[in-house]
Design a protein around this motif. Sequence first.
Motif, short mmCIF file in Angstrom:
data_model
loop_
_atom_site.label_atom_id
_atom_site.label_comp_id
_atom_site.label_asym_id
_atom_site.label_seq_id
_atom_site.Cartn_x
_atom_site.Cartn_y
_atom_site.Cartn_z
N TRP A 89 0.83 -1.20 0.00
CA TRP A 89 0.00 0.00 0.00
C TRP A 89 0.87 1.26 0.00
N TYR A 97 -1.17 6.25 6.32
CA TYR A 97 -2.36 5.86 5.56
C TYR A 97 -2.34 4.37 5.27
N ALA A 125 -3.49 -9.20 -5.84
CA ALA A 125 -3.82 -8.42 -7.04
C ALA A 125 -3.07 -7.09 -7.04
N LEU A 126 -2.91 -6.53 -5.86
CA LEU A 126 -2.17 -5.27 -5.74
C LEU A 126 -0.69 -5.50 -6.09
N GLU A 143 -6.71 -11.92 -1.44
CA GLU A 143 -6.86 -11.77 -2.89
C GLU A 143 -6.55 -10.34 -3.35
N VAL A 144 -6.94 -9.38 -2.52
CA VAL A 144 -6.65 -7.99 -2.86
C VAL A 144 -5.15 -7.73 -2.76
N ALA A 189 -7.47 -3.89 6.35
CA ALA A 189 -8.74 -4.02 5.63
C ALA A 189 -8.52 -4.69 4.27
N THR A 190 -7.45 -5.45 4.17
CA THR A 190 -7.04 -5.96 2.88
C THR A 190 -7.00 -7.48 2.86
N ALA A 191 -7.90 -8.07 2.11
CA ALA A 191 -7.99 -9.53 1.99
C ALA A 191 -6.83 -10.06 1.16
N PHE A 246 1.76 1.91 -3.50
CA PHE A 246 0.63 2.42 -4.28
C PHE A 246 0.33 3.88 -3.95
N LEU A 247 0.27 4.17 -2.69
CA LEU A 247 -0.06 5.53 -2.27
C LEU A 247 0.99 6.52 -2.76
N SER A 272 -3.54 2.08 8.04
CA SER A 272 -4.98 1.82 8.17
C SER A 272 -5.42 0.78 7.16
N LEU A 273 -4.99 0.95 5.93
CA LEU A 273 -5.44 0.06 4.86
C LEU A 273 -5.01 -1.39 5.08
#
Lengths: 220, 220
Positions: A83, A101, A116-117, A112-113, A108-110, A86-87, A104-105
């Motif tokens: 993340w 930031y 994919a990220l 699969e996400v 909340a990140t499964a 990405f940010l 926090s994320l």
Amino acid sequence: MNSKPMSESTEMYLKAIAELDDRNSVAVARLAERLSVTNVSANEMVRRLGEQGLVLHKPYKGVTLTKKGRGVASNVLRRQRLWERFLHDHLKIEWAQVYDYACSLEHATAPEVTEALAVFLGHPEICPRGNPIPAEDGSFEPLDGILLSEVEVGTAVRVLAVNATATDVLKYLQERNILPGRELEIVEAAPMQGPLTLRVEKKEVALGLSLAKFVIVEPI
Amino acid sequence: MNSKPMSESTEMYLKAIAELDDRNSVAVARLAERLSVTNVSANEMVRRLGEQGLVLHKPYKGVTLTKKGRGVASNVLRRQRLWERFLHDHLKIEWAQVYDYACSLEHATAPEVTEALAVFLGHPEICPRGNPIPAEDGSFEPLDGILLSEVEVGTAVRVLAVNATATDVLKYLQERNILPGRELEIVEAAPMQGPLTLRVEKKEVALGLSLAKFVIVEPI
DNA sequence: TGTGATAATAAGGTTAGCCATAACATTTTT
DNA sequence: AAAAATGTTATGGCTAACCTTATTATCACA
Ligand SMILES: [Mn+2]
Ligand SMILES: [Mn+2]
Ligand SMILES: [Mn+2]
Ligand SMILES: [Mn+2]
């Protein structure tokens, strides 16, 4: 098997242990400090984590991650650092704020996400702060650098990573150009735990020893 | 002013109210159902939300969002739908799963991240399910379509949006090609709340009336 | 070896969101 | 208008993470 979702609190404790000292043990008081929680609360939580087999607590000796706990921690670090990339790279968010930031994320990140990220980002190997991004299986190459606070006067070094997490500390370092990839030279080290004087980008800057401990460098 | 962070639970209650009926009021029992919570729990929570001035509860008449509550709900929907776009368009995550993953991320997204994401995505106006993405100020153009369940036999329509949120429902609709943008025709409507028969992509499919209520269409 | 610093436990509380069960109020249906 | 269905409130409980204050155990060092 053991893939019930961990609470945000659990993930943060495990990540904090990994960040404070991946290999050796961490004093519960340091953990409490890092997580802005009282010693009593940290002790309670460490007991709970112990009951779940995520950490090993030797009273008066510190906490260590178990294999299981280290696995979870690596995974949180993977999400966090992906993340961050990405940010920073895609959303153009300021370097010093990205950690917060992402922190926090990450919860909340499964899976699969996360994967994919990783694909979207092209499987990056380090985060904007210079730290390695663990692979899906938890493995990663630890940085082999030394703390800026340990470098001898006169040495020229390159910054490998910045291990701070607080936004204000990161901002402070950013303003002084102490960032991954930059080269700097230790000009002077004041006695009695005094500040270092560094030459960075042709300017001299003073840096307190405790801040210098956040900076990982390699000699050049 | 009033920008203390809302809990995930608070955000979900407000979003659920907005999703169930943006303009009129929502029965507390419907809310409980949607959130998989007992009626008693939903009533308790609605009381708390009322005390914070986020909703208005007229006993036996339902809950309505206040101006303040609607503002929060719009903002949650904005975050949710922007993440849906990202997950679908950039991470290539399956259409039916995107809602769920975005529903976790929405609560972990600071305003600055939301806006940076909107810029990155090019300020999209609708989410993959066809619903409008509220602007930063909370405004959005409501869809003017009708429920598929209300359409007369023989009519040809285009799907505007799918309002379901459960992954299994979305998957079911996706498998039958009932997706935003698709055109379909109502071939038959069985009596006594029976299923519709639709022609979609040259194939006939049966669709229960309660599922048809999730689908918003416009005549063509 | 003792003492002061540090770490751990004990004890008692708080808060948000949940739960069940039971009583009561209102609305809807017959 | 009574009965049935639905919605609300009252009670009492639970759990995870926090907190404070007090006590006890251990470590480190003078
Ligand atoms: Mn975090
Ligand atoms: Mn959500
Ligand atoms: Mn207790
Ligand atoms: Mn109670």
